[in-house]
Scaffold this active site. Sequence first.
Site, short mmCIF file in Angstrom:
data_model
loop_
_atom_site.label_atom_id
_atom_site.label_comp_id
_atom_site.label_asym_id
_atom_site.label_seq_id
_atom_site.Cartn_x
_atom_site.Cartn_y
_atom_site.Cartn_z
N LYS A 1 -51.72 26.74 -11.68
CA LYS A 1 -50.96 27.43 -12.72
C LYS A 1 -49.61 26.76 -12.87
O LYS A 1 -48.86 26.61 -11.91
CB LYS A 1 -50.79 28.90 -12.35
CG LYS A 1 -49.91 29.68 -13.32
CD LYS A 1 -49.87 31.15 -12.97
CE LYS A 1 -48.93 31.90 -13.88
NZ LYS A 1 -48.87 33.33 -13.54
N LYS B 1 -54.44 26.93 -15.72
CA LYS B 1 -53.66 27.68 -16.70
C LYS B 1 -52.34 26.98 -16.97
O LYS B 1 -51.68 26.60 -16.02
CB LYS B 1 -53.41 29.08 -16.13
CG LYS B 1 -52.56 29.96 -16.99
CD LYS B 1 -52.29 31.26 -16.28
CE LYS B 1 -51.28 32.02 -17.10
NZ LYS B 1 -50.77 33.15 -16.42
#
Length: 334
Positions: A203, A256
């Site tokens: 992420k 992400k």
Amino acid sequence: MNRTETHVGTFPISRLRRTRMTAALRSMVRETELSKNDFIYPLFVVPGKKVKREVSSMANVYQMSVDEIVRECVAVKSMGIPAVILFGIPEAKDEVGSGAYDEHGIVQQAVRAIKKEVPELVVVTDVCLCEYTSHGHCGIVRGDEIVNDESIALLAREALTHAQAGADIIAPSDMFDGRVKAIRTILDENKFQNIPIMSYAAKYASGFYGPFREAAESTPKFGDRRSHQMDPANANEAMREVAQDIQEGADIVMVKPAMPYLDILYRVKQQFGLPTAAYNVSGEYSMVKAAAKNGWIDGERVMMEMLTGIKRAGADMILTYFAKEAAQYLDRQR
Ligand code: PBG
């Protein structure tokens, strides 16, 4: 010589356009097909009753109270979308994010209500403290440091309360070191050994989360998330993040955001071969919505192109605010 080179003849013996000439031919050679089964739909739960407030930066995305969320989940399930992911906005925030690991917290209430009404719908819960802390950080803050080890103990407690409420998958989004292990341990100690962990493994510290922070009311009051989320410039480090989460017990790994990180997604799927998720985040959604509203792009076409590209790169599942719209689009194509 690789496979592609051996199989390509020279023009005019080979004409790559031949299999593109009709819609039927194109559908026969299509390599990637999106399915409603690929989608996980994000939802934002707020306190109250009959609350349904549109997020101003995200067209068609709402903050909803538990009763409204349950209605929404019934609709989502009936549309053929298999899963939702829940984010909670608590009544009150404090320094240590108590609302996150309160067994009667907002997400815990929502999970119980959804599992009662729509038990077949897969309920994923996001585990983080940022929506629950008064300072908006993902963990405990001491001085100017967002501390790791104390925070993961709280994240583990949060995960346990989600599982106790009936969550089907636990999804830690904090990016602290050791959180997957802490969560796996507490779940196993409490007989939740069969509840999978979907870790936000790679992420990035991204500007694309802007609209989400309005939806989740989680903008940090000072500083930023760069001491725990990844530097957008790094790819090898993402492989280490993913490897570590797998060693600690992650069952599904996530990359992400999605669009600017398709190379990461591709490498993660190739290298580890685990079920892999991609989060098509709020900023990616809102940009398409805004441009489409202005008539600059064909929003539906761009939506399908984005989602197909994410799947082609290696995603087995996509967390996306487009889930309902894309499901309707796929239904119309049949
Ligand atoms: C943290 C979390 C964030 C998102 C999902 N989980 C925000 C952040 O890290 O600041 C972003 C999702 C999106 O932008 O759609 N709980």
